[in-house]
Scaffold this active site. Structure first.
Site, PDB file in Angstrom:
ATOM      1  N   GLY A  13     -25.594  11.439  -3.829  1.00 26.02           N
ATOM      2  CA  GLY A  13     -26.099  11.150  -5.176  1.00 26.02           C
ATOM      3  C   GLY A  13     -24.947  11.150  -6.164  1.00 26.02           C
ATOM      4  O   GLY A  13     -25.112  11.452  -7.340  1.00 26.02           O
ATOM      5  N   GLY A  16     -24.992   9.513  -9.666  1.00 25.68           N
ATOM      6  CA  GLY A  16     -26.016   9.960 -10.622  1.00 25.68           C
ATOM      7  C   GLY A  16     -25.457  10.932 -11.647  1.00 25.68           C
ATOM      8  O   GLY A  16     -24.292  11.312 -11.610  1.00 25.68           O
ATOM      9  N   THR A  80     -31.811  18.611  -5.184  1.00 29.44           N
ATOM     10  CA  THR A  80     -32.792  17.548  -5.431  1.00 29.44           C
ATOM     11  C   THR A  80     -34.193  18.147  -5.553  1.00 29.44           C
ATOM     12  O   THR A  80     -34.536  19.063  -4.808  1.00 29.44           O
ATOM     13  CB  THR A  80     -32.741  16.542  -4.267  1.00 29.44           C
ATOM     14  OG1 THR A  80     -31.410  16.044  -4.187  1.00 29.44           O
ATOM     15  CG2 THR A  80     -33.690  15.390  -4.480  1.00 29.44           C
ATOM     16  N   ALA A 103     -32.113  25.210  -4.254  1.00 26.58           N
ATOM     17  CA  ALA A 103     -32.557  25.756  -5.539  1.00 26.58           C
ATOM     18  C   ALA A 103     -32.995  24.631  -6.460  1.00 26.58           C
ATOM     19  O   ALA A 103     -32.297  23.630  -6.604  1.00 26.58           O
ATOM     20  CB  ALA A 103     -31.427  26.551  -6.197  1.00 26.58           C
ATOM     21  N   ASN A 105     -33.096  24.986  -9.492  1.00 26.17           N
ATOM     22  CA  ASN A 105     -32.268  25.125 -10.695  1.00 26.17           C
ATOM     23  C   ASN A 105     -31.109  26.066 -10.394  1.00 26.17           C
ATOM     24  O   ASN A 105     -31.323  27.197  -9.953  1.00 26.17           O
ATOM     25  CB  ASN A 105     -33.109  25.676 -11.854  1.00 26.17           C
ATOM     26  CG  ASN A 105     -32.398  25.518 -13.177  1.00 26.17           C
ATOM     27  OD1 ASN A 105     -31.265  25.954 -13.325  1.00 26.17           O
ATOM     28  ND2 ASN A 105     -33.054  24.897 -14.130  1.00 26.17           N
ATOM     29  N   HIS A 136     -38.060  17.401 -20.421  1.00 24.64           N
ATOM     30  CA  HIS A 136     -36.839  16.793 -19.896  1.00 24.64           C
ATOM     31  C   HIS A 136     -36.631  15.410 -20.503  1.00 24.64           C
ATOM     32  O   HIS A 136     -37.555  14.831 -21.077  1.00 24.64           O
ATOM     33  CB  HIS A 136     -36.892  16.676 -18.364  1.00 24.64           C
ATOM     34  CG  HIS A 136     -36.651  17.979 -17.665  1.00 24.64           C
ATOM     35  ND1 HIS A 136     -37.654  18.916 -17.506  1.00 24.64           N
ATOM     36  CD2 HIS A 136     -35.534  18.510 -17.112  1.00 24.64           C
ATOM     37  CE1 HIS A 136     -37.148  19.975 -16.881  1.00 24.64           C
ATOM     38  NE2 HIS A 136     -35.870  19.758 -16.627  1.00 24.64           N
ATOM     39  N   HIS A 137     -35.434  14.866 -20.290  1.00 27.27           N
ATOM     40  CA  HIS A 137     -35.052  13.538 -20.778  1.00 27.27           C
ATOM     41  C   HIS A 137     -35.984  12.444 -20.268  1.00 27.27           C
ATOM     42  O   HIS A 137     -36.667  12.607 -19.252  1.00 27.27           O
ATOM     43  CB  HIS A 137     -33.609  13.232 -20.345  1.00 27.27           C
ATOM     44  CG  HIS A 137     -33.374  13.373 -18.875  1.00 27.27           C
ATOM     45  ND1 HIS A 137     -33.574  12.345 -17.991  1.00 27.27           N
ATOM     46  CD2 HIS A 137     -33.002  14.441 -18.116  1.00 27.27           C
ATOM     47  CE1 HIS A 137     -33.309  12.750 -16.760  1.00 27.27           C
ATOM     48  NE2 HIS A 137     -32.960  14.032 -16.809  1.00 27.27           N
ATOM     49  N   LYS A 140     -36.131  11.160 -16.388  1.00 28.99           N
ATOM     50  CA  LYS A 140     -36.474  12.007 -15.229  1.00 28.99           C
ATOM     51  C   LYS A 140     -37.654  11.404 -14.462  1.00 28.99           C
ATOM     52  O   LYS A 140     -38.647  10.988 -15.060  1.00 28.99           O
ATOM     53  CB  LYS A 140     -36.806  13.433 -15.689  1.00 28.99           C
ATOM     54  CG  LYS A 140     -37.061  14.380 -14.514  1.00 28.99           C
ATOM     55  CD  LYS A 140     -37.014  15.836 -14.923  1.00 28.99           C
ATOM     56  CE  LYS A 140     -37.370  16.772 -13.792  1.00 28.99           C
ATOM     57  NZ  LYS A 140     -36.454  16.682 -12.655  1.00 28.99           N
ATOM     58  N   THR A 147     -37.831  23.329 -11.520  1.00 28.40           N
ATOM     59  CA  THR A 147     -37.771  24.664 -12.128  1.00 28.40           C
ATOM     60  C   THR A 147     -39.171  25.139 -12.506  1.00 28.40           C
ATOM     61  O   THR A 147     -39.535  26.289 -12.251  1.00 28.40           O
ATOM     62  CB  THR A 147     -36.885  24.621 -13.387  1.00 28.40           C
ATOM     63  OG1 THR A 147     -35.619  24.104 -12.985  1.00 28.40           O
ATOM     64  CG2 THR A 147     -36.720  25.988 -14.004  1.00 28.40           C
TER      65      THR A 147
HETATM   66  P1  NAD Z   1     -29.938  10.339 -11.127  1.00 26.14           P
HETATM   67  O1  NAD Z   1     -31.075   9.374 -11.003  1.00 26.14           O
HETATM   68  O2  NAD Z   1     -29.019  10.226 -12.309  1.00 26.14           O
HETATM   69  O3  NAD Z   1     -29.024  10.324  -9.811  1.00 26.14           O
HETATM   70  C1  NAD Z   1     -29.531  10.256  -8.516  1.00 26.14           C
HETATM   71  C2  NAD Z   1     -28.501   9.515  -7.662  1.00 26.14           C
HETATM   72  O4  NAD Z   1     -28.952   9.573  -6.305  1.00 26.14           O
HETATM   73  C3  NAD Z   1     -28.405   8.014  -8.035  1.00 26.14           C
HETATM   74  O5  NAD Z   1     -27.052   7.634  -8.166  1.00 26.14           O
HETATM   75  C4  NAD Z   1     -29.081   7.320  -6.859  1.00 26.14           C
HETATM   76  O6  NAD Z   1     -28.548   6.023  -6.596  1.00 26.14           O
HETATM   77  C5  NAD Z   1     -28.765   8.298  -5.719  1.00 26.14           C
HETATM   78  N1  NAD Z   1     -29.640   8.107  -4.557  1.00 26.14           N
HETATM   79  C6  NAD Z   1     -30.943   7.717  -4.521  1.00 26.14           C
HETATM   80  N2  NAD Z   1     -31.354   7.593  -3.231  1.00 26.14           N
HETATM   81  C7  NAD Z   1     -30.291   7.907  -2.452  1.00 26.14           C
HETATM   82  C8  NAD Z   1     -30.074   7.946  -1.042  1.00 26.14           C
HETATM   83  N3  NAD Z   1     -31.075   7.614  -0.195  1.00 26.14           N
HETATM   84  N4  NAD Z   1     -28.878   8.331  -0.580  1.00 26.14           N
HETATM   85  C9  NAD Z   1     -27.868   8.646  -1.436  1.00 26.14           C
HETATM   86  N5  NAD Z   1     -27.992   8.597  -2.785  1.00 26.14           N
HETATM   87  C10 NAD Z   1     -29.204   8.240  -3.289  1.00 26.14           C
HETATM   88  O7  NAD Z   1     -30.616  11.782 -11.110  1.00 26.14           O
HETATM   89  P2  NAD Z   1     -29.985  13.186 -11.566  1.00 26.14           P
HETATM   90  O8  NAD Z   1     -30.386  13.475 -12.980  1.00 26.14           O
HETATM   91  O9  NAD Z   1     -28.549  13.232 -11.187  1.00 26.14           O
HETATM   92  O10 NAD Z   1     -30.828  14.175 -10.650  1.00 26.14           O
HETATM   93  C11 NAD Z   1     -30.774  14.084  -9.229  1.00 26.14           C
HETATM   94  C12 NAD Z   1     -31.739  15.113  -8.634  1.00 26.14           C
HETATM   95  O11 NAD Z   1     -31.283  16.431  -8.953  1.00 26.14           O
HETATM   96  C13 NAD Z   1     -33.167  15.010  -9.187  1.00 26.14           C
HETATM   97  O12 NAD Z   1     -34.073  15.307  -8.156  1.00 26.14           O
HETATM   98  C14 NAD Z   1     -33.185  16.082 -10.272  1.00 26.14           C
HETATM   99  O13 NAD Z   1     -34.471  16.561 -10.560  1.00 26.14           O
HETATM  100  C15 NAD Z   1     -32.329  17.144  -9.602  1.00 26.14           C
HETATM  101  N6  NAD Z   1     -31.724  18.152 -10.507  1.00 26.14           N
HETATM  102  C16 NAD Z   1     -31.624  19.398 -10.010  1.00 26.14           C
HETATM  103  C17 NAD Z   1     -30.994  20.378 -10.748  1.00 26.14           C
HETATM  104  C18 NAD Z   1     -30.841  21.754 -10.150  1.00 26.14           C
HETATM  105  O14 NAD Z   1     -30.228  22.647 -10.786  1.00 26.14           O
HETATM  106  N7  NAD Z   1     -31.353  21.972  -8.940  1.00 26.14           N
HETATM  107  C19 NAD Z   1     -30.476  20.101 -12.021  1.00 26.14           C
HETATM  108  C20 NAD Z   1     -30.599  18.779 -12.509  1.00 26.14           C
HETATM  109  C21 NAD Z   1     -31.214  17.806 -11.722  1.00 26.14           C
END
Ligand code: NAD
Length: 247
Positions: A13, A16, A80, A103, A105, A136-137, A140, A147
């Site tokens: 990812g 992202g 994720t 986690a 978060n 959230h933004h 999302k 969380t």
């Molecule tokens: P985002 O949409 O900006 O980025 C996701 C990235 O994953 C994109 O670049 C997308 O092309 C890529 N992706 C999609 N399918 C894929 C695959 N099969 N293989 C490889 N890459 C792939 O999203 P984001 O804001 O960066 O958030 C990503 C995830 O993390 C979300 O599920 C979000 O809820 C989670 N998140 C978790 C925390 C935490 O602390 N655990 C914090 C923020 C966001």
């Protein structure tokens, strides 16, 4: 932050918002991103080079990320969110074959919110109506947030309730609130990084526990801390409470 300088990271990812935040945090901490993987890339080939895999991609990718990490015996950090509960249960069992920190978060403040929510629920009990509100933004993709889902798990555990108690928003003639329901409300808009409030509304008073994130660097730094910690652990499932020594 003192991340082990030679830690070799595989980011899934990587293009992202979170992938970029982890890369920035890694550069600041002296860790090396050896593979930046995103949708369409060959994950198996990319994973081979790293000490640990950090996944912030899509819930649809998690099964494959776990399968490949287990095959390559790579420790995992999974951030994720958005997995349906039954699927998450199956995935957790598979991820436990390698050392895995999972986690919803990674922020230190939110992990304190988890601990405070458990304590407040235990003390206040069923007499205090409990609702979780998150914002959230606008981009999302999943709701409620990972969380919020974890906060709800904690509340349900302490109240000895099941997921049937959850009320996702309310609309129409809903009737009076029952003592055993737990409300969940997901707001979306703007560029909000992540706000969570747990509300306990009792007779004559209301208690609100709130965390507001203003910079996704907190999640990235937490994920790096988890990555450094998980390398060398025994196979099994861990969370940020383990990483932070809160258990
Ligand atoms: P985002 O949409 O900006 O980025 C996701 C990235 O994953 C994109 O670049 C997308 O092309 C890529 N992706 C999609 N399918 C894929 C695959 N099969 N293989 C490889 N890459 C792939 O999203 P984001 O804001 O960066 O958030 C990503 C995830 O993390 C979300 O599920 C979000 O809820 C989670 N998140 C978790 C925390 C935490 O602390 N655990 C914090 C923020 C966001």
């Amino acid at each position: 932050m003192s991340t082990k300088p030679n830690l070799r990271l595989v980011l899934v990812g990587a293009r992202g918002r979170m992938g970029q935040a982890v890369a920035t945090a890694a550069a600041a901490a002296g860790a090396t991103v050896v593979a930046s993987l995103d949708d369409g890339d060959n994950l198996a080939a990319g994973m081979a080079a790293g000490d640990v895999v950090i996944d912030f991609s899509s819930h649809a990718a998690t099964a494959e990320v776990i399968r490949l990490a287990v095959a390559a015996r790579k420790p995992l950090v999974i951030g994720t969110t958005g997995h349906p509960a039954a699927e998450k249960k199956r995935l957790l069992a598979k991820a436990a074959k390698v050392p895995c920190v999972w986690a919803g978060n990674f922020s230190v403040g939110v992990n304190l919110l988890f601990a405070l929510t458990r304590r407040a629920t235990k003390i206040l009990g069923a007499e205090y109506d409990t609702e979780v509100v998150e914002m959230h933004h606008r981009l999302k993709k999943d709701a409620p947030s990972g969380t919020a889902a974890r906060l709800l798990e904690i509340i349900l555990e302490e109240r000895k309730l099941t997921a049937a108690a959850l009320r996702h928003g309310r609309s129409g003639i809903t009737g009076a609130r029952t003592a055993t329901e737990v409300g969940v409300h997901a707001l979306r808009g703007g560029d909000v990084v992540g706000d969570h409030t747990v509300m306990f509304a009792g007779p004559g008073e209301r208690i609100e526990l709130t965390h507001k994130a203003s910079d996704r660097g907190i999640f990235a730094r937490g994920a790096l801390r988890a990555a450094r910690w998980v390398v060398g652990q025994q196979p099994g499932l861990y969370d940020m409470q383990d990483v932070l020594g809160l258990k």
